[in-house]
Design an enzyme around this catalytic site. Structure first.
Site, short mmCIF file in Angstrom:
data_model
loop_
_atom_site.label_atom_id
_atom_site.label_comp_id
_atom_site.label_asym_id
_atom_site.label_seq_id
_atom_site.Cartn_x
_atom_site.Cartn_y
_atom_site.Cartn_z
N LYS A 70 24.92 17.73 -179.64
CA LYS A 70 24.49 19.01 -179.04
C LYS A 70 24.90 19.13 -177.58
CE LYS A 70 19.99 19.77 -178.52
NZ LYS A 70 19.68 18.50 -179.13
N ARG A 93 19.51 19.15 -169.09
CA ARG A 93 18.44 18.26 -168.63
C ARG A 93 19.02 16.99 -168.01
NH1 ARG A 93 14.74 17.04 -173.63
NH2 ARG A 93 16.74 17.00 -174.67
N LYS A 104 19.44 5.13 -177.47
CA LYS A 104 20.22 6.37 -177.52
C LYS A 104 21.42 6.34 -176.58
CE LYS A 104 19.78 11.38 -176.93
NZ LYS A 104 18.90 12.49 -176.52
N ALA A 271 11.16 16.83 -175.84
CA ALA A 271 10.98 18.03 -176.67
C ALA A 271 9.94 17.82 -177.76
CB ALA A 271 12.31 18.42 -177.30
N PHE A 379 34.51 15.83 -186.78
CA PHE A 379 34.80 14.40 -186.70
C PHE A 379 36.05 14.12 -187.53
CE2 PHE A 379 30.49 14.59 -185.31
CZ PHE A 379 30.32 13.50 -184.46
N TRP A 407 34.90 16.81 -178.42
CA TRP A 407 34.98 15.40 -178.02
C TRP A 407 36.44 15.02 -177.78
CZ3 TRP A 407 37.11 10.68 -178.81
CH2 TRP A 407 36.45 9.57 -178.27
#
Length: 554
Positions: A70, A93, A104, A271, A379, A407
């Protein structure tokens, strides 16, 4: 294949004064933190431009271990908009050190769609998290001091305010303070939350200005006196000093993308326990300085985006022109029952079973009366058949789906997506409508979100939750919005129910009061406010050489 940090280190980064000049910011007004990051004073927010310019929200299907990308799509889309001649900034953020050193990793995008300087943003950045941590812990110290000196007759058994630190440390979840005799305070149970879960973080990200920030801090509920009277931070006279610690943290941070386009990064509430979006101030700053602003909300649409609309937009008067919903073939295959280690293999059966998750999120977007575009994050292992199936099922609902390779190609790989998003934004005349009215009672608000957005059949309240409802009503705060805390892994409150579960019951265990932030937090399932490190944390791979060059961040 180069790692994200290798790509970032090889990028041609521009002085932040050059990025500011693209936005019309006088270099003398930038508060520099080195050569490549700066804070922007609040007087650059222009309410008239905020009303006129275009806000685009990026959200996603329910998150999976396969990843959706995202943040990478958000950055790539903003770069893509600039590619096609649209003046765009991205507003995101700030990463938390907990996930960076945990499982992560960082949160600055990936590949050719990153924000820079990547190491700084992922680590200490401009010190915002440290300031929030200090302000939060100052209040904790002043509470215990008031208990020790009995200045407000506070009943320590009613105090729920914990301390915070920006790290994953399970050993601190539950602790006892005040040991050591009479001079060390009254022993009581408490603990630590991660800084991103602090109510101060939520307040900073909803505040409109310094005055609003200080007022919200003063409204923080502390507990009760022994004679059952409520105590707030303003009663401790803590709000002024706390706001002083946040004097610089309230100003948004200006950085740049890999393609030297503007990026604002500010605030970082979770979130699944808070509103999960960057600050109102940063969003409005971006909209004051760019025609098209791309922002994102944490986790899936059912969590971050719902709160974005029902809390952030309602509070601040913002109204996005479009939602971009991010999906991947491999994540949809996972929702359809494919094993994680096989999601890169062709599997039309699993994809067809998992597409219902995407469709439910699209229904939710339409329930807010907002125009949508689906971004299929491409991908290398995706087959043409899989991508065409996702596009067809999406377009059967009257929504365009566009494949993007942000990407691998950055803004160039998002040109088709940017063109479609700009078309939707320029032509859509819909105006978002909230899911509920704040004046409704809390159970009705919870039921509306759980049934309409999650797909729940019913709501169950524990005896503690019922007692919390009574307390909140007695305090006269039942007109606050609901910030429902639940797992991000499922539309339900059970992380094992992937795809599109139906006929489930949501259980509300308790309801926390975040009166400073301006919402109540119904807690469902097992929500972790202080995560732990995995068996092999990312920190093991991070290092710095003799010249100060960092490696291992991703």
């Amino acid at each position: 294949m180069k790692s994200d940090i290798q790509i970032a280190n090889e990028a041609k980064i521009q002085p932040i004064t050059d990025i500011g000049s693209k936005l019309g910011i006088d270099s003398k007004d930038l508060e520099l933190y080195g050569n490549y990051k700066a804070k922007v004073p609040l007087n650059y927010i222009d309410p008239e431009k905020v009303k006129k310019n275009n806000l685009i929200l990026v959200s996603a299907i329910s998150p999976t271990p396969a990843g959706e990308g995202k943040t990478t799509i958000s950055i790539g889309l903003s770069q893509g908009l600039n590619h096609i001649g649209a003046d765009s900034s991205v507003v995101l953020r700030e990463p938390s050190l907990g996930p960076v050193f945990g499982i992560k990793g960082g949160a600055t995008g990936g590949g050719m769609s990153q924000v820079l300087p990547m190491e700084d943003i992922n680590l200490h950045f401009t010190g915002d998290f440290a300031a929030i941590e200090k302000a939060h812990n100052l209040l904790a110290a002043m509470i215990d001091n008031a208990v020790q000196h009995r200045t407000l007759n506070i009943d320590p058994r009613t105090v729920l305010w914990k301390r915070v630190m920006d790290m994953n440390d399970r050993s601190l979840r539950n602790s006892i303070v005040g040991l050591g005799g009479r001079t060390s305070g009254f022993p009581r149970e408490t603990g630590f939350d991660i800084t991103a879960a602090s109510e101060i973080m939520a307040i900073l990200c909803l505040a409109e200005d310094f005055k609003d920030l200080k007022e919200r801090i003063g409204n923080i509920f502390i507990g009760y006196t022994f004679d059952k009277k409520p105590v707030y931070a303003r009663d401790l006279k803590a709000h002024g000093a706390m706001a002083a610690l946040l004097r610089d943290a309230i100003k948004p941070n200006l950085v740049q993308t890999l393609e030297n386009t503007p990026a604002f990064i500010h605030g970082g509430p979770f979130a699944n326990i808070a509103q999960g979006t960057n600050s109102v101030i940063a969003t409005k700053m971006g909209m004051s300085l760019s025609d098209y602003v791309v922002t994102e909300a944490g986790f899936g649409f059912d969590l971050g985006a719902e709160k974005f609309f029902d809390i952030k937009c309602q509070s601040s008067g913002l109204s996005p022109k479009a939602v971009v919903l991010v999906a991947t073939a491999r994540a949809l295959k996972y929702h359809g029952g494919a094993d994680l280690d096989k999601v890169n293999e062709p599997n039309m059966e699993a994809l067809k079973a998992g597409i219902s998750n995407l469709e439910k999120h699209l229904e939710n977007i339409q329930a807010f009366n907002v125009c949508a575009v689906v971004a299929i994050n491409k991908f290398a292992t995706d087959t043409d058949e899989e991508l065409e199936y996702i596009k067809k099922r999406t377009e059967d609902r009257g929504i365009k789906a566009v494949v993007a390779d942000v990407w691998g190609q950055g803004g160039k790989g998002a040109e088709d997506l940017a063109t479609e998003v700009k078309t939707v934004v320029d032509q859509c005349e819909n105006k978002f409508k909230p899911m509920y009215d704040w004046e409704w009672d809390i159970p009705k608000k919870i039921e509306t979100v759980a049934k309409n957005i999650y797909g729940a059949a019913a709501i169950d309240y524990t005896s503690r939750a019922k007692a919390d409802l009574k307390k909140i009503k007695e305090l006269g705060l039942d007109n606050l919005p609901v910030c429902i805390a639940k797992t991000q892994k499922s539309l339900s409150d059970n992380p094992k129910l992937i795809g599109r579960p139906k006929d489930f019951v949501v259980t509300v265990r308790e309801i926390e009061l975040s009166s400073g932030a301006g919402f109540v937090v119904p807690i469902t399932g097992k929500i972790m406010r202080m995560p732990g490190l995995p068996k092999a944390p990312s920190a093991e791979k991070i290092d710095v050489d003799d010249d100060g060059n960092i490696s291992g961040l991703f």
